[in-house]
Design a protein around this motif. Sequence first.
Motif, mmCIF file in Angstrom:
data_model
loop_
_atom_site.group_PDB
_atom_site.id
_atom_site.type_symbol
_atom_site.label_atom_id
_atom_site.label_comp_id
_atom_site.label_asym_id
_atom_site.label_seq_id
_atom_site.Cartn_x
_atom_site.Cartn_y
_atom_site.Cartn_z
ATOM 1 N N UNK A 83 3.030 -22.794 8.927
ATOM 2 C CA UNK A 83 2.719 -21.194 9.546
ATOM 3 C C UNK A 83 3.075 -20.439 8.215
ATOM 4 N N UNK A 84 2.022 -19.702 7.499
ATOM 5 C CA UNK A 84 2.280 -19.084 6.489
ATOM 6 C C UNK A 84 3.169 -17.699 6.744
ATOM 7 N N UNK A 85 3.948 -17.589 5.963
ATOM 8 C CA UNK A 85 4.745 -16.223 5.898
ATOM 9 C C UNK A 85 4.035 -15.516 4.661
ATOM 10 N N UNK A 86 3.382 -14.317 4.934
ATOM 11 C CA UNK A 86 2.874 -13.476 3.890
ATOM 12 C C UNK A 86 3.864 -12.279 3.601
ATOM 13 N N UNK A 87 4.303 -12.429 2.357
ATOM 14 C CA UNK A 87 5.190 -11.129 1.915
ATOM 15 C C UNK A 87 4.685 -10.074 0.985
ATOM 16 N N UNK A 88 4.703 -9.228 1.101
ATOM 17 C CA UNK A 88 4.201 -8.052 0.282
ATOM 18 C C UNK A 88 5.039 -6.840 0.074
ATOM 19 N N UNK A 89 5.421 -6.718 -1.019
ATOM 20 C CA UNK A 89 6.296 -5.219 -1.439
ATOM 21 C C UNK A 89 5.752 -4.497 -2.423
ATOM 22 N N UNK A 90 5.819 -3.153 -2.665
ATOM 23 C CA UNK A 90 5.730 -2.790 -3.831
ATOM 24 C C UNK A 90 5.954 -1.159 -3.911
ATOM 25 N N UNK A 91 5.901 -0.546 -5.007
ATOM 26 C CA UNK A 91 6.251 0.923 -5.210
ATOM 27 C C UNK A 91 4.749 1.602 -5.392
ATOM 28 N N UNK A 92 4.779 2.938 -5.083
ATOM 29 C CA UNK A 92 3.697 3.872 -5.134
ATOM 30 C C UNK A 92 2.314 3.181 -4.237
ATOM 31 N N UNK A 93 2.642 2.665 -3.073
ATOM 32 C CA UNK A 93 1.707 2.248 -2.301
ATOM 33 C C UNK A 93 1.291 3.145 -1.387
ATOM 34 N N UNK A 94 0.133 2.794 -0.612
ATOM 35 C CA UNK A 94 -0.418 3.920 0.238
ATOM 36 C C UNK A 94 0.406 4.573 1.205
ATOM 37 N N UNK A 95 1.465 4.079 1.824
ATOM 38 C CA UNK A 95 2.379 4.735 2.834
ATOM 39 C C UNK A 95 3.603 4.015 2.686
ATOM 40 N N UNK A 96 4.572 4.813 3.308
ATOM 41 C CA UNK A 96 5.892 4.071 3.439
ATOM 42 C C UNK A 96 6.172 3.248 4.741
ATOM 43 N N UNK A 97 5.989 2.009 4.699
ATOM 44 C CA UNK A 97 6.140 1.291 5.990
ATOM 45 C C UNK A 97 6.752 0.097 5.835
ATOM 46 N N UNK A 98 7.635 -0.211 6.571
ATOM 47 C CA UNK A 98 8.268 -1.672 6.488
ATOM 48 C C UNK A 98 8.241 -2.235 7.926
ATOM 49 N N UNK A 99 7.433 -3.466 7.801
ATOM 50 C CA UNK A 99 7.120 -3.888 9.063
ATOM 51 C C UNK A 99 7.098 -5.413 9.180
ATOM 52 N N UNK A 100 7.429 -6.171 10.044
ATOM 53 C CA UNK A 100 7.238 -7.618 10.254
ATOM 54 C C UNK A 100 6.326 -7.670 11.595
ATOM 55 N N UNK A 101 5.355 -8.407 11.419
ATOM 56 C CA UNK A 101 3.999 -8.845 12.150
ATOM 57 C C UNK A 101 4.195 -10.347 12.371
ATOM 58 N N UNK A 102 4.687 -10.522 13.673
ATOM 59 C CA UNK A 102 4.349 -11.984 14.184
ATOM 60 C C UNK A 102 2.880 -12.088 14.684
ATOM 61 N N UNK A 103 2.042 -12.762 14.137
ATOM 62 C CA UNK A 103 0.636 -13.036 14.684
ATOM 63 C C UNK A 103 0.611 -14.176 15.362
ATOM 64 N N UNK A 104 0.156 -14.068 16.896
ATOM 65 C CA UNK A 104 0.122 -15.369 17.657
ATOM 66 C C UNK A 104 -1.277 -15.812 17.491
#
Length: 486
Positions: free
Chosen positions: A328-349
């Motif tokens: 099961x891959x865990x895709x992580x991404x984080x960055x500054x100056x991105x399109x929106x301020x959003x922090x979320x965890x998505x569990x995709x079934x």
Amino acid sequence: VEVDPFDIIVFGATGDLSQRKLIPALYHRDQAGQIPADARVIGTSRRPLSNEDFVADARKSVLAHVDPGDIEEEALARFLSRLSYVAVDAAAERGWSDLVAHVGLDPERIRLFYLATSPDFFGPICTNLGKCGLAAGNGRVVIEKPIGKDLDSARRVNAAIGAVFPEDRVYRIDHYLGKETVQNLMALRFANALFEPLWNSAHIDHVQITVAETLGVESRAGYYDTAGALRDMVQNHMLQLLCQVAMEPPRSLAADAVRDEKLKVLTSLKPIDESNADHLTVRGQYRAGASAGGAVGGYLEDLGSSTSNTETFVAIKAEIGNWRWAGVPFYLRTGKRLAARVSEIVVAFKDIPHSMFDETAGRISPNRLVIRLQPDEGVRLWLMIKDPGPGGMRLQYIPLDMSFAKAFNVRNPDAYERLIMDVVRGNQSLFMRRDEVEAAWTWIDPILETWKAHKEAPKGYTSGTWGPTAAVALIERDGRTWHEDD
Ligand code: BG6
């Protein structure tokens, strides 16, 4: 609920963290009636400063950082009356005897030393606290990341602190663990019977963790350029979130029960090193573009330099090598100056195994559980439902939506409010243990080493976008896409 009497001694009290977060958080708790009558807030820093000036600064920071609706003059006056200031040269001799005289050495009294300073001072301050007797008895120390810049330096910092304070009196803050939704993840997973049977590789296709910011490096470019996104966000916040999603059910909420399980996740992360880092990681650096409607400069301009190899964006495909999560891959991404301020965890079934619907029903998308940390804290469960009406069996993908702001009409306390009170209560559940921090570095170090050896410049991305196209490719080549929650 009121806590036991305590003194909080803030090192670096005139600095940004203290003025922006700690002072306002303490005001909020005081206003809520949680702080005992004789509790004191004692500021220290190298700078000579009168009590009056320190109090005046604190008043300004409360007014600047607390919602005007929450300012009550009487509560503010009571809070400010607890404040005092002692000039102490953290790394030298000056000021320590004044501090001892001011704080006192009562062995029962809870003394909370909050080191809101540069990490270079963590060791020297602890050594001095030990020497002058303040660390003894009920002294506790609170530190923030960065704890080191790699495994070796983290070990040195931990050893210097550990030489004075036993582990059960060391509180390593990761403010993400104090966020309401992160704690809710524990409630969601372990107070409901619904999710846990599905919470494994048989039913989950992949997990995404995004922490996107619209801000640039602001005034912190000096620190940031020595760190980069991997050290600044992934080593701590993102890996802690990953642990909360992936850990086995702890036997209780006792600090070590939870931390033992998180440690197992960290040590089960599959290594990313020279053999695969180019394939599993993407580094980016923001260029000029737009943010919040205005034109903004690039990272190099913010830094005031013509070159830097520091990443302001990182995406990683991680995997946990254990029975529950294999494949099961865990895709992580984080960055500054991105399109929106959003922090979320998505569990995709996973997809349904077989569809009985014909093409008129439309596409059937697999379920997703989206745990939103900020803004708009809440949980959404994306489901297929029938389009209402007599038009036949047409399906729609709609979220079952629980917004915490709508469900509970209460102010969402800042992470620091909860965390400081947890230190007073002696509850370490939301703080990182020494071995956790070191295990996280053990996984991070080979990534850093590979990047350094390969000397590849980070990929540029325009401010106001979702990062370099390579980050999109990272997930799309697996036949998946980054989640967009609307
Ligand atoms: C800090 C990082 O730990 O977290 C910052 O050093 C980052 O670079 C911040 O901006 C994000 O925190 P929050 O609570 O605003 O998501």
